[in-house]
Write a protein that holds these residues in place. Structure first.
Motif, PDB file in Angstrom:
ATOM      1  N   UNK A  57      -5.886  -1.656  -6.796  1.00 30.19           N
ATOM      2  CA  UNK A  57      -6.396  -2.621  -7.779  1.00 30.19           C
ATOM      3  C   UNK A  57      -5.258  -3.337  -8.494  1.00 30.19           C
ATOM      4  N   UNK A  58      -4.219  -2.560  -8.857  1.00 25.99           N
ATOM      5  CA  UNK A  58      -3.093  -3.182  -9.527  1.00 25.99           C
ATOM      6  C   UNK A  58      -2.407  -4.216  -8.656  1.00 25.99           C
ATOM      7  N   UNK A  59      -2.214  -3.889  -7.387  1.00 25.06           N
ATOM      8  CA  UNK A  59      -1.550  -4.835  -6.488  1.00 25.06           C
ATOM      9  C   UNK A  59      -2.406  -6.073  -6.243  1.00 25.06           C
ATOM     10  N   UNK A  60      -3.682  -5.874  -5.949  1.00 21.47           N
ATOM     11  CA  UNK A  60      -4.527  -7.035  -5.664  1.00 21.47           C
ATOM     12  C   UNK A  60      -4.708  -7.914  -6.889  1.00 21.47           C
ATOM     13  N   UNK A  61      -4.628  -7.337  -8.084  1.00 22.24           N
ATOM     14  CA  UNK A  61      -4.813  -8.133  -9.309  1.00 22.24           C
ATOM     15  C   UNK A  61      -3.673  -9.116  -9.536  1.00 22.24           C
ATOM     16  N   UNK A  62      -2.519  -8.864  -8.895  1.00 28.37           N
ATOM     17  CA  UNK A  62      -1.406  -9.819  -9.011  1.00 28.37           C
ATOM     18  C   UNK A  62      -1.237 -10.610  -7.720  1.00 28.37           C
ATOM     19  N   UNK A  63      -2.300 -10.592  -6.862  1.00 33.52           N
ATOM     20  CA  UNK A  63      -2.336 -11.477  -5.702  1.00 33.52           C
ATOM     21  C   UNK A  63      -1.754 -10.920  -4.428  1.00 33.52           C
ATOM     22  N   UNK A  64      -1.526  -9.608  -4.362  1.00 28.70           N
ATOM     23  CA  UNK A  64      -0.934  -8.994  -3.170  1.00 28.70           C
ATOM     24  C   UNK A  64      -2.045  -8.415  -2.290  1.00 28.70           C
ATOM     25  N   UNK A  65      -2.045  -8.769  -1.007  1.00 25.38           N
ATOM     26  CA  UNK A  65      -2.959  -8.141  -0.055  1.00 25.38           C
ATOM     27  C   UNK A  65      -2.522  -6.693   0.168  1.00 25.38           C
ATOM     28  N   UNK A  66      -3.493  -5.799   0.406  1.00 29.63           N
ATOM     29  CA  UNK A  66      -3.193  -4.363   0.476  1.00 29.63           C
ATOM     30  C   UNK A  66      -3.729  -3.763   1.773  1.00 29.63           C
ATOM     31  N   UNK A  67      -2.841  -3.056   2.479  1.00 33.68           N
ATOM     32  CA  UNK A  67      -3.236  -2.216   3.602  1.00 33.68           C
ATOM     33  C   UNK A  67      -3.474  -0.809   3.066  1.00 33.68           C
ATOM     34  N   UNK A  68      -4.667  -0.279   3.228  1.00 35.60           N
ATOM     35  CA  UNK A  68      -4.979   1.087   2.812  1.00 35.60           C
ATOM     36  C   UNK A  68      -4.759   2.002   4.016  1.00 35.60           C
ATOM     37  N   UNK A  69      -3.631   2.718   4.037  1.00 31.61           N
ATOM     38  CA  UNK A  69      -3.317   3.527   5.214  1.00 31.61           C
ATOM     39  C   UNK A  69      -3.763   4.976   5.062  1.00 31.61           C
ATOM     40  N   UNK A  70      -4.329   5.332   3.895  1.00 35.89           N
ATOM     41  CA  UNK A  70      -4.982   6.619   3.736  1.00 35.89           C
ATOM     42  C   UNK A  70      -4.033   7.787   3.556  1.00 35.89           C
ATOM     43  N   UNK A  71      -4.536   8.991   3.894  1.00 32.44           N
ATOM     44  CA  UNK A  71      -3.766  10.223   3.722  1.00 32.44           C
ATOM     45  C   UNK A  71      -2.709  10.311   4.823  1.00 32.44           C
ATOM     46  N   UNK A  72      -1.479  10.426   4.415  1.00 32.70           N
ATOM     47  CA  UNK A  72      -0.394  10.408   5.390  1.00 32.70           C
ATOM     48  C   UNK A  72       0.851  11.005   4.763  1.00 32.70           C
TER      49      UNK A  72
END
Length: 451
Positions: A57-72
């Motif tokens: 949420x923090x990243x997308x709120x400043x306009x950054x697309x996000x890859x959710x790569x999960x548990x790793x």
């Protein structure tokens, strides 16, 4: 730095480490990074999902697309960063207890951020004036499910798979319910090893043992090595970037001895290795024997990474670096601590000699470690003042790179505050166990008197 310590930022969830805090850190990072896209990863902690959501949420709120790569595992997230050329926010508290969580920040080169880069993000965080974007410009999210498989494939291509397979080794593995449970069993089996496991079910409550792979937490692994007649026991921390070993007799191998043995196999004349101020004499000996240079830094992977980068810019060869806690770098592979890769490199040695023989040249030292909890910053400062006063009165060579290290010739002792927990740590090493205990007790008494 106020926010980022020696290995990121951590705290007790919903007390000192909240979703709001994570949102703000991610916003600060996204604002400083000149990146249209970033990734968010997490370890297996029970609070990881909530906090990874906050980071996204923090990243997308400043306009950054996000890859959710999960548990790793953390090194898998670093491999993803390098492969995709995107920065990553990793939600992990590494070896800390289950109630903790934290953040590590990784650059688009797959390397943990340097001290200077972290300070820029910290300044943005403390400024509290993040510019969020309009509703129609917020970043997009997508889920990526291939990070772990791609990481294992890269590992297999980076080590001597044939040498390990030909040795017909049995590995006893304890990933401690952490992120290494998602990749290490598959990796070691693909190396041709027979693999037996304990605590290999991902579980953020860590029911089998605490995440820190210290000897007192690893009794089950020692017993498994003996029962299975394994050639090597391997333990990870919560995010899989460290490896600690047991020999073929089920005996604990000091992390400093494993680091020294790996360094002896890796270092050539003229090379440089980097470690922290709590470095063991074992590594000093290995560097001297190889006619290599040893550089010291404050404790913590951030400081070691920063110094390795400086040395590389100066043209120095740094084939190995790290600390005796199982966090080892092989910079020519990747400037990242990687528990699975480290274990495979140790297996390459075990393919030729028994594990006990690999570390035998670095036996004969005894280590004592103690942790003293403090209630607040004032008590911490009083205790450190007492440590400084005690150190000044001792007849020993003093080093103040990080805390107070005293070298006596036959032994050394170090006192420093933890970078991630409200603890003052005491380390002592000597060839005589009673001597190490004596030094640790003397410092501990001084700290207690100073409260």
């Amino acid at each position: 730095m106020e926010v980022f310590g020696s290995s990121g930022t951590r705290g007790t969830v919903n007390e000192t480490f909240t979703p709001e805090f994570v949102v703000q850190v991610a916003q600060a990072a996204g604002s400083v990074w000149d990146a249209e896209r970033a990734a968010v990863a997490r370890d297996t902690r029970a609070t990881g999902g909530m906090l990874a959501d906050a980071a996204a949420s923090g990243l997308t709120s400043v306009g950054v697309d996000v890859d959710r790569i999960g548990r790793t595992p953390t090194p898998a997230a670093q491999a993803y960063a390098e492969r995709e050329q995107v920065p990553v926010v990793i939600v992990t508290a590494s070896h800390n207890p289950p109630e903790f969580n934290g953040i590590k920040l990784i650059g688009p080169d797959g390397v943990g951020l340097s001290v200077d880069a972290l300070e820029l993000i910290e300044d943005e965080f403390l400024d509290r004036e993040v510019d969020t974007v309009p509703w129609d410009q917020v970043g997009r999210r997508r889920r990526v499910s291939t990070a772990n498989d791609d990481y294992v494939a890269e590992l297999l291509s980076a080590v001597d798979r044939e040498r390990i397979a030909d040795a017909d080794l049995t590995v006893a593995l304890d990933p401690g319910h952490g992120a290494g449970a998602l990749t290490s069993p598959e990796f070691f089996r693909a190396l041709g090893c027979d693999v037996v496991t304990v605590n290999a079910q991902p579980d953020g409550h860590f029911p089998g043992r605490d995440p820190e792979p210290i000897e007192g937490n690893l009794g089950d692994l020692g017993r498994l090595v003996r029962t299975a007649e394994a050639d090597l026991g391997v333990a990870h921390d919560g995010d899989g970037d460290r490896a600690i070993f047991f020999d073929e007799h089920g005996e604990f191998i000091e992390g400093d001895a494993a680091l020294a043995a790996l360094s002896a196999a890796e270092l050539d004349p003229g090379d440089t290795t980097v470690s922290a101020v709590n470095v063991s004499q074992r590594l000093v000996d290995a560097a001297d024997d190889a006619d290599a240079t040893l550089e010291l830094t404050p404790i913590g992977s951030t400081h070691i990474v920063s110094r390795i980068l400086e040395l590389q810019r100066e043209g120095a060869a740094v084939p190995i670096a790290g600390e005796g806690n199982g966090g080892i770098f092989f910079p020519e592979y990747r400037l990242a601590r990687d528990g699975a890769y480290t274990a495979a490199r140790f297996l390459e040695l075990v393919a030729e000699r028994r594990a006990s023989e690999v570390v035998a040249p670095f036996a004969g030292y005894h280590n004592v470690r103690r942790n003293l909890h403090y209630a607040d910053a004032d008590e911490r400062d009083r205790m450190l003042d007492a440590a400084a006063e005690w150190a000044d009165a001792e007849d020993a060579e003093e080093t103040t790179i990080d805390g107070y290290r005293l070298d006596y010739g036959d032994a050394w002792v170090l006192t420093r505050p933890s970078g991630t927990e409200p603890l003052i740590r005491v380390y002592a090493e000597a060839r005589d166990k009673a001597r190490a205990e004596e030094l640790a007790s003397a410092v501990t008494d001084a700290l207690e008197d100073g409260r």
